[in-house]
Design a protein around this motif. Structure first.
Motif, PDB file in Angstrom:
ATOM      1  N   THR A   1     -46.725   4.152   5.507  1.00 30.48           N
ATOM      2  CA  THR A   1     -47.695   5.177   5.897  1.00 30.48           C
ATOM      3  C   THR A   1     -47.410   6.499   5.195  1.00 30.48           C
ATOM      4  O   THR A   1     -48.318   7.144   4.650  1.00 30.48           O
ATOM      5  N   ALA A   2     -46.141   6.907   5.190  1.00 32.78           N
ATOM      6  CA  ALA A   2     -45.773   8.165   4.536  1.00 32.78           C
ATOM      7  C   ALA A   2     -46.011   8.099   3.035  1.00 32.78           C
ATOM      8  O   ALA A   2     -46.481   9.067   2.422  1.00 32.78           O
ATOM      9  N   ALA A   3     -45.710   6.962   2.434  1.00 27.66           N
ATOM     10  CA  ALA A   3     -45.899   6.811   0.991  1.00 27.66           C
ATOM     11  C   ALA A   3     -47.372   6.911   0.620  1.00 27.66           C
ATOM     12  O   ALA A   3     -47.731   7.473  -0.423  1.00 27.66           O
ATOM     13  N   GLY A   4     -48.239   6.372   1.461  1.00 25.27           N
ATOM     14  CA  GLY A   4     -49.679   6.480   1.206  1.00 25.27           C
ATOM     15  C   GLY A   4     -50.155   7.919   1.238  1.00 25.27           C
ATOM     16  O   GLY A   4     -50.956   8.347   0.391  1.00 25.27           O
ATOM     17  N   LEU A   5     -49.663   8.678   2.197  1.00 25.53           N
ATOM     18  CA  LEU A   5     -50.038  10.092   2.294  1.00 25.53           C
ATOM     19  C   LEU A   5     -49.536  10.869   1.085  1.00 25.53           C
ATOM     20  O   LEU A   5     -50.252  11.706   0.521  1.00 25.53           O
TER      21      LEU A   5
ATOM     22  N   ASP B   1     -45.097   7.719  -8.508  1.00 29.43           N
ATOM     23  CA  ASP B   1     -43.808   8.400  -8.395  1.00 29.43           C
ATOM     24  C   ASP B   1     -43.635   8.983  -6.999  1.00 29.43           C
ATOM     25  O   ASP B   1     -42.571   8.864  -6.384  1.00 29.43           O
ATOM     26  N   ALA B   2     -44.679   9.646  -6.508  1.00 24.62           N
ATOM     27  CA  ALA B   2     -44.616  10.259  -5.174  1.00 24.62           C
ATOM     28  C   ALA B   2     -44.412   9.203  -4.099  1.00 24.62           C
ATOM     29  O   ALA B   2     -43.616   9.384  -3.169  1.00 24.62           O
ATOM     30  N   ALA B   3     -45.128   8.089  -4.232  1.00 18.55           N
ATOM     31  CA  ALA B   3     -44.997   7.006  -3.252  1.00 18.55           C
ATOM     32  C   ALA B   3     -43.602   6.401  -3.298  1.00 18.55           C
ATOM     33  O   ALA B   3     -42.997   6.107  -2.262  1.00 18.55           O
ATOM     34  N   ARG B   4     -43.092   6.200  -4.506  1.00 14.43           N
ATOM     35  CA  ARG B   4     -41.754   5.604  -4.643  1.00 14.43           C
ATOM     36  C   ARG B   4     -40.691   6.525  -4.061  1.00 14.43           C
ATOM     37  O   ARG B   4     -39.772   6.064  -3.365  1.00 14.43           O
TER      38      ARG B   4
ATOM     39  N   ALA C   1     -41.006   6.384  -0.193  1.00 15.83           N
ATOM     40  CA  ALA C   1     -40.530   5.111   0.347  1.00 15.83           C
ATOM     41  C   ALA C   1     -39.006   5.050   0.308  1.00 15.83           C
ATOM     42  O   ALA C   1     -38.357   4.621   1.281  1.00 15.83           O
ATOM     43  N   TYR C   2     -38.443   5.488  -0.797  1.00 16.09           N
ATOM     44  CA  TYR C   2     -36.977   5.486  -0.919  1.00 16.09           C
ATOM     45  C   TYR C   2     -36.339   6.412   0.109  1.00 16.09           C
ATOM     46  O   TYR C   2     -35.355   6.059   0.763  1.00 16.09           O
ATOM     47  N   GLU C   3     -36.913   7.588   0.264  1.00 18.91           N
ATOM     48  CA  GLU C   3     -36.372   8.559   1.213  1.00 18.91           C
ATOM     49  C   GLU C   3     -36.376   8.014   2.640  1.00 18.91           C
ATOM     50  O   GLU C   3     -35.487   8.321   3.436  1.00 18.91           O
TER      51      GLU C   3
ATOM     52  N   ARG D   1     -46.138   0.643  -4.603  1.00 15.29           N
ATOM     53  CA  ARG D   1     -47.339   0.208  -5.321  1.00 15.29           C
ATOM     54  C   ARG D   1     -48.511   0.016  -4.365  1.00 15.29           C
ATOM     55  O   ARG D   1     -49.650   0.380  -4.674  1.00 15.29           O
ATOM     56  N   THR D   2     -48.251  -0.545  -3.203  1.00 15.95           N
ATOM     57  CA  THR D   2     -49.308  -0.728  -2.206  1.00 15.95           C
ATOM     58  C   THR D   2     -49.874   0.622  -1.773  1.00 15.95           C
ATOM     59  O   THR D   2     -51.087   0.803  -1.649  1.00 15.95           O
ATOM     60  N   ALA D   3     -48.975   1.580  -1.541  1.00 14.84           N
ATOM     61  CA  ALA D   3     -49.401   2.909  -1.099  1.00 14.84           C
ATOM     62  C   ALA D   3     -50.198   3.618  -2.182  1.00 14.84           C
ATOM     63  O   ALA D   3     -51.241   4.231  -1.907  1.00 14.84           O
ATOM     64  N   ALA D   4     -49.725   3.546  -3.418  1.00 14.76           N
ATOM     65  CA  ALA D   4     -50.420   4.220  -4.514  1.00 14.76           C
ATOM     66  C   ALA D   4     -51.786   3.594  -4.765  1.00 14.76           C
ATOM     67  O   ALA D   4     -52.760   4.302  -5.059  1.00 14.76           O
ATOM     68  N   ASP D   5     -51.871   2.277  -4.627  1.00 12.41           N
ATOM     69  CA  ASP D   5     -53.163   1.606  -4.799  1.00 12.41           C
ATOM     70  C   ASP D   5     -54.144   2.047  -3.717  1.00 12.41           C
ATOM     71  O   ASP D   5     -55.321   2.293  -3.985  1.00 12.41           O
ATOM     72  N   ALA D   6     -53.661   2.166  -2.481  1.00 16.37           N
ATOM     73  CA  ALA D   6     -54.524   2.605  -1.381  1.00 16.37           C
ATOM     74  C   ALA D   6     -55.039   4.022  -1.631  1.00 16.37           C
ATOM     75  O   ALA D   6     -56.181   4.350  -1.290  1.00 16.37           O
ATOM     76  N   ALA D   7     -54.192   4.855  -2.233  1.00 17.72           N
ATOM     77  CA  ALA D   7     -54.587   6.247  -2.486  1.00 17.72           C
ATOM     78  C   ALA D   7     -55.732   6.347  -3.476  1.00 17.72           C
ATOM     79  O   ALA D   7     -56.481   7.326  -3.463  1.00 17.72           O
ATOM     80  N   THR D   8     -55.885   5.338  -4.336  1.00 25.51           N
ATOM     81  CA  THR D   8     -56.986   5.363  -5.311  1.00 25.51           C
ATOM     82  C   THR D   8     -58.297   4.898  -4.691  1.00 25.51           C
ATOM     83  O   THR D   8     -59.348   5.024  -5.324  1.00 25.51           O
ATOM     84  N   ARG D   9     -58.236   4.374  -3.465  1.00 22.39           N
ATOM     85  CA  ARG D   9     -59.430   3.817  -2.832  1.00 22.39           C
ATOM     86  C   ARG D   9     -59.912   4.659  -1.657  1.00 22.39           C
ATOM     87  O   ARG D   9     -60.684   4.192  -0.825  1.00 22.39           O
ATOM     88  N   ILE D  10     -59.474   5.907  -1.583  1.00 24.31           N
ATOM     89  CA  ILE D  10     -59.901   6.777  -0.483  1.00 24.31           C
ATOM     90  C   ILE D  10     -61.365   7.137  -0.674  1.00 24.31           C
ATOM     91  O   ILE D  10     -61.748   7.670  -1.718  1.00 24.31           O
ATOM     92  N   PRO D  11     -62.214   6.871   0.316  1.00 23.26           N
ATOM     93  CA  PRO D  11     -63.622   7.240   0.185  1.00 23.26           C
ATOM     94  C   PRO D  11     -63.804   8.744   0.227  1.00 23.26           C
ATOM     95  O   PRO D  11     -62.937   9.478   0.723  1.00 23.26           O
TER      96      PRO D  11
END
Length: 224
Positions: free
Chosen positions: A54-58, A138-141, A144-146, A182-192
């Motif tokens: 969730t945090a990575a997506g944001l 990069d931001a998502a990674r 997620a790591y943090e 990768r899942t989070a970054a992909d979701a970020a490209t699909r924000i309506p």
């Protein structure tokens, strides 16, 4: 873009206040849910695929350039615990202060003016990554790591675990960290255009519960 900026942002010594927080680990140790390396790995894996995702997506969405104020509201909606919302904003304020000194940006200055009470830390991290010339992935990674490195580091202090075991645990989770990012970054490209419903909203009720319990404790080593 400079990849070294990602190392600076992900470094535990970056003065964003994370060292004072255990990501729920202190409460998990107090309840005996985490007591050795195996239970620590289970905790970190569960956190990674719920709160971490969730945090990575944001963060990825903020790095993409989506409205950080709308993302901050989305973060509120995804954080049921009042105590954890307060922690996220406190960490966000500290990160924003460090980010503005490290990568000066009109966008970061505007964010600080718009929300002086603080913005959720993952949103600030994403906005910081954008100012540093990093990608949403990069931001998502980094986020997620943090979400696993903080609890793992705290567990070393709380349980006197071997730091080598904790580091090996993080290495074992590295593939899953990449997958979550990768899942989070992909979701970020699909924000309506009319909302952020495409972003992950994975829940971790136990983290919310122990977060509230930890906030009520009068004696504690970590702020959260």
């Amino acid at each position: 873009m400079t990849r070294a900026a990602l190392l600076v942002l992900a470094d535990g010594r970056f003065p964003a206040g994370g060292y004072a927080h255990s990501g729920g680990m202190e409460a998990a140790v107090a309840s005996h849910s985490v007591h050795d390396t195996a239970s620590l790995e289970a905790f970190c894996r569960g956190r990674l695929h719920t709160a971490g995702l969730t945090a990575a997506g944001l963060a990825a969405a903020a790095a993409t350039g989506h409205d950080p104020l709308a993302l901050d509201e989305a973060a509120d909606a995804r954080t049921p615990s009042p105590a954890l919302r307060q922690v996220a904003r406190r960490l966000g304020r500290q990160m924003l202060r460090a980010a503005r000194a490290t990568w000066p940006s009109p966008d970061l200055d505007q964010l600080a003016r718009n929300r002086p009470q603080g913005v959720h830390q993952p949103v600030v991290l994403g906005a910081t990554a954008r100012s540093a010339g990093l990608t949403p992935l990069d931001a998502a990674r980094c986020t997620a790591y943090e979400n696993v490195s903080g609890p793992a580091t705290a567990a070393v202090r709380l349980l006197s675990l071997d730091p080598l075991d904790a580091t090996a645990l993080l290495a074992r989770l590295s593939g899953e960290i990449d997958d979550v990012a990768r899942t989070a970054a992909d979701a970020a490209t699909r924000i309506p255009a009319d909302g952020v419903s495409a972003l992950p909203a994975a829940s971790a009720p136990l983290l919310d519960i122990i977060g509230e319990r930890h906030a009520a404790r009068t004696v504690r080593l970590f702020a959260s």
